[in-house]
Write an enzyme that holds these catalytic residues in place. Structure first.
Site, PDB file in Angstrom:
ATOM      1  CB  VAL A 102      -0.772  -0.014   1.107  1.00 57.88           C
ATOM      2  CG1 VAL A 102      -1.709   1.312   1.468  1.00 57.88           C
ATOM      3  CG2 VAL A 102      -1.973  -1.097   1.366  1.00 57.88           C
TER       4      VAL A 102
ATOM      5  CD  GLU B 152      -5.241  -0.480   0.407  1.00 57.84           C
ATOM      6  OE1 GLU B 152      -5.569  -0.532  -0.714  1.00 57.84           O
ATOM      7  OE2 GLU B 152      -5.308  -1.664   1.094  1.00 57.84           O
TER       8      GLU B 152
ATOM      9  N   GLY C  79      -8.869 -15.577  -1.516  1.00 52.63           N
ATOM     10  CA  GLY C  79      -7.662 -15.442  -1.011  1.00 52.63           C
ATOM     11  C   GLY C  79      -6.861 -14.143  -0.723  1.00 52.63           C
TER      12      GLY C  79
ATOM     13  CB  CYS D  33      -6.946  -7.706   1.583  1.00 50.04           C
ATOM     14  SG  CYS D  33      -5.430  -6.953   1.053  1.00 50.04           S
TER      15      CYS D  33
ATOM     16  NE  ARG E  33       0.919 -11.480   1.285  1.00 50.61           N
ATOM     17  CZ  ARG E  33       0.966 -10.184   1.713  1.00 50.61           C
ATOM     18  NH1 ARG E  33       1.240  -9.776   2.806  1.00 50.61           N
ATOM     19  NH2 ARG E  33       0.984  -9.649   0.533  1.00 50.61           N
TER      20      ARG E  33
HETATM   21  C1  UGA Z   1      -8.896  -6.590  -2.306  1.00 56.47           C
HETATM   22  C2  UGA Z   1     -10.007  -5.432  -2.538  1.00 56.47           C
HETATM   23  O1  UGA Z   1     -10.469  -5.922  -3.807  1.00 56.47           O
HETATM   24  C3  UGA Z   1      -9.521  -4.203  -2.579  1.00 56.47           C
HETATM   25  O2  UGA Z   1     -10.248  -3.038  -2.921  1.00 56.47           O
HETATM   26  C4  UGA Z   1      -8.501  -3.740  -1.286  1.00 56.47           C
HETATM   27  O3  UGA Z   1      -7.984  -2.603  -1.236  1.00 56.47           O
HETATM   28  C5  UGA Z   1      -7.731  -4.652  -0.830  1.00 56.47           C
HETATM   29  O4  UGA Z   1      -8.133  -6.024  -0.937  1.00 56.47           O
HETATM   30  C6  UGA Z   1      -6.946  -4.520   0.317  1.00 56.47           C
HETATM   31  O5  UGA Z   1      -7.541  -4.489   1.232  1.00 56.47           O
HETATM   32  O6  UGA Z   1      -5.805  -4.078   0.140  1.00 56.47           O
HETATM   33  P1  UGA Z   1      -7.075  -8.188  -3.620  1.00 56.47           P
HETATM   34  O7  UGA Z   1      -6.865  -8.799  -2.261  1.00 56.47           O
HETATM   35  O8  UGA Z   1      -5.786  -7.630  -4.158  1.00 56.47           O
HETATM   36  O9  UGA Z   1      -7.904  -6.676  -3.115  1.00 56.47           O
HETATM   37  O10 UGA Z   1      -7.718  -9.070  -4.397  1.00 56.47           O
HETATM   38  P2  UGA Z   1      -9.037  -9.003  -5.158  1.00 56.47           P
HETATM   39  O11 UGA Z   1      -8.885  -9.061  -6.694  1.00 56.47           O
HETATM   40  O12 UGA Z   1     -10.018  -8.441  -4.625  1.00 56.47           O
HETATM   41  O13 UGA Z   1      -9.447 -10.538  -5.132  1.00 56.47           O
HETATM   42  C7  UGA Z   1      -9.536 -11.160  -3.817  1.00 56.47           C
HETATM   43  C8  UGA Z   1      -9.711 -12.575  -3.814  1.00 56.47           C
HETATM   44  O14 UGA Z   1     -11.129 -12.866  -4.188  1.00 56.47           O
HETATM   45  C9  UGA Z   1      -8.926 -13.365  -4.933  1.00 56.47           C
HETATM   46  O15 UGA Z   1      -8.586 -14.735  -4.349  1.00 56.47           O
HETATM   47  C10 UGA Z   1      -9.664 -13.575  -6.105  1.00 56.47           C
HETATM   48  O16 UGA Z   1      -9.426 -14.669  -6.858  1.00 56.47           O
HETATM   49  C11 UGA Z   1     -10.990 -13.655  -5.493  1.00 56.47           C
HETATM   50  N1  UGA Z   1     -12.243 -13.354  -6.385  1.00 56.47           N
HETATM   51  C12 UGA Z   1     -12.331 -12.086  -6.597  1.00 56.47           C
HETATM   52  C13 UGA Z   1     -13.006 -14.282  -6.829  1.00 56.47           C
HETATM   53  O17 UGA Z   1     -13.048 -15.648  -6.453  1.00 56.47           O
HETATM   54  N2  UGA Z   1     -14.139 -13.921  -7.494  1.00 56.47           N
HETATM   55  C14 UGA Z   1     -14.176 -12.556  -7.873  1.00 56.47           C
HETATM   56  O18 UGA Z   1     -15.348 -12.310  -8.722  1.00 56.47           O
HETATM   57  C15 UGA Z   1     -13.388 -11.633  -7.500  1.00 56.47           C
END
Ligand code: UGA
Length: 449
Positions: free
Chosen positions: A15, A155, A264, A267, A335
């Protein structure tokens, strides 16, 4: 109204680094501080410690423009700054499940004696509701003369698309208590004001809660659609149609409805647990979020069982090819990755695994002894009896199964392929929440078993 603000960003994790670099790209003068000397000296030479598209270009450009600096020296960076951003880690405490605030609170104690002239201190780390006030109290207790205002500015950056998310946000949230601090924040985000991006001004507590509520809500959508996908498999419905039907309703929205092997990353798993703990302490249980966490834990086991069932009930000695160990595409982060849990589960059951990921193999190797690591997806496919796709990397979307001498059974946990195409290719193809495509060969194998 254009003003270049002198910013100090404390913490060069995901971040802090992305935000600091992007603030410099907006025209501000930014010094990023970290205690890790090795990391800072690499950053001074534009060596980027994380896997993030386009970040390197921005670092190069802003180091050259002299708008971006990296340093380990906190005192002078605080003295020269107008606004100090706090982006240190808040990991999950393994004993309590709560966010561990030792780094945030430690920093408040370090900053207190340095606040001799007015500063705005902005918490960017994801912190429990009330942390902004607690931070303020720590400083005031140590240095009652300190002149500063606290602000919360969470963020919403996703790993893998963090720079784009920063530069083109849906909204910016600013929790503050004074006009003076709010005006400085407006100056920092002025380019976004001009682009008419919504900026929401709130109290500090609401801003802190917005961050947790947003992550918990997105996690809820994913857990929900995963369970609906299971129901599709039982009823013959197709999850793609169901997602379309849901997503077209503006009240629901189309995002975060992609079923998969369970969410996963660093976050959603951390923030769902932390908000549950916060709510429990306040005797205000969040039973929906509790169910989401349970559902997501169960999901990974369910995926292992799905693979075993497709393999005829036993994977002992079976040659399984696995594509993807990262928790999602475009990152090397493993992670809380569902892929890691699934791979470990299959190993325990005696499967022989050959695995490939475009970016995350180095990080995964130490945690996955006994895995045969491949150099490419094709190498994994070549002699696999069953091919399991767990991460949705772009390069996994265009694999050619036709050219293989012996086609593996394909289990796609991200629904990367079109069912009609798979029928044409005459492969056995199993995905999530959609009817299975079975080739004649697989029907025979299953009958023999
Ligand atoms: C997440 C949030 O989307 C961000 O807005 C936030 O800033 C961030 O956490 C944080 O708190 O720092 P991130 O963990 O990088 O972001 O990843 P995402 O793209 O949101 O995906 C998270 C998980 O959900 C992944 O395992 C992804 O494969 C899964 N996912 C996501 C699904 O299984 N289906 C979906 O439709 C979307």
């Amino acid at each position: 109204m254009t003003k270049n603000v002198r910013i100090t960003m404390i913490g060069t994790g995901y971040v802090g680094l992305v935000s600091g670099v992007c603030f410099a790209a907006l025209g501000h003068l930014v010094t990023c501080i970290d205690k890790d000397k090795n990391k800072i000296s690499k950053l001074q030479n534009a060596e980027i410690p994380i896997y993030e598209a386009t970040l390197k270009e921005l670092v190069d450009e802003n180091l050259a423009n002299q708008r971006l600096f990296f340093n380990t020296e906190l005192k002078s960076a605080v003295e020269s700054a107008e606004v100090i951003f706090v982006a240190v880690g808040t990991p999950t405490c393994v004993v309590t499940g709560k966010a561990d605030l030792q780094y945030v609170e430690g920093l408040a104690r370090e900053l207190a004696p340095l606040l001799t002239a007015y500063k705005v201190i902005v918490l960017k780390s994801t912190v429990p509701i009330g942390t902004g006030q607690q931070f303020k109290k720590i400083i005031q207790t140590i240095n009652p003369q300190a002149k500063f205002d606290m602000v919360s500015n969470p963020e919403f950056l996703r790993e893998g698309s963090a720079v784009t998310d920063f530069m083109d946000p849906d909204r910016i949230v600013i929790g503050s208590e004074t006009d003076r601090s709010q005006n400085l924040m407006k100056a920092i985000y002025y380019p976004f004001l001009q682009k008419q991006i919504p900026i929401l001004y709130t109290d500090i507590e609401s801003s802190e809660l917005i961050k947790y509520a947003a992550n918990c809500f997105l996690a809820t959508k994913i857990a929900f659609i995963n369970e609906v996908a299971d129901l599709c498999e039982k009823t013959g419905a197709n999850i793609e149609n169901v997602i379309q039907g849901l997503g077209l309703d503006k009240r629901i929205g189309a995002g975060y409805l992609q079923p998969g092997p369970g969410f996963g990353g660093s976050c959603f798993p951390k923030d769902t647990l932390a908000l549950i703990q916060i709510a429990e302490e306040l005797a205000c249980p969040l039973s929906v979020v509790e169910a989401v966490v349970q559902s997501n834990e169960h999901r990974k086991k369910k995926m292992i069982q799905k693979i075993v069932n497709i393999c005829g009930g036993d994977v002992t000695g079976k040659r399984l090819g696995i594509l993807g160990v990262a928790f999602k595409a475009n990152t090397d982060d493993i992670r809380e990755s569902s892929a890691m849990v699934i791979i470990q589960g299959l190993q325990k059951l005696g499967a022989k695994l050959r695995v490939y990921d475009p970016a995350a193999m180095e990080k995964a190797a130490t945690e996955l002894p006994g895995v045969d690591w491949a150099h490419s997806a094709v190498e994994v496919m070549r002699d696999a009896e069953v091919l399991v796709i767990i991460t949705e990397w772009e390069e996994f979307k265009n694999l050619k199964f036709n050219n293989l001498d012996k086609k593996p059974i394909i289990i796609d946990l991200r629904n990367l392929y079109d069912l009609q195409e798979m029928k044409k290719m005459r492969v056995s193809y199993h995905s999530i929440g959609r009817p299975a495509v079975k080739s004649q060969a697989q029907v025979q194998v299953l009958m023999e078993d």
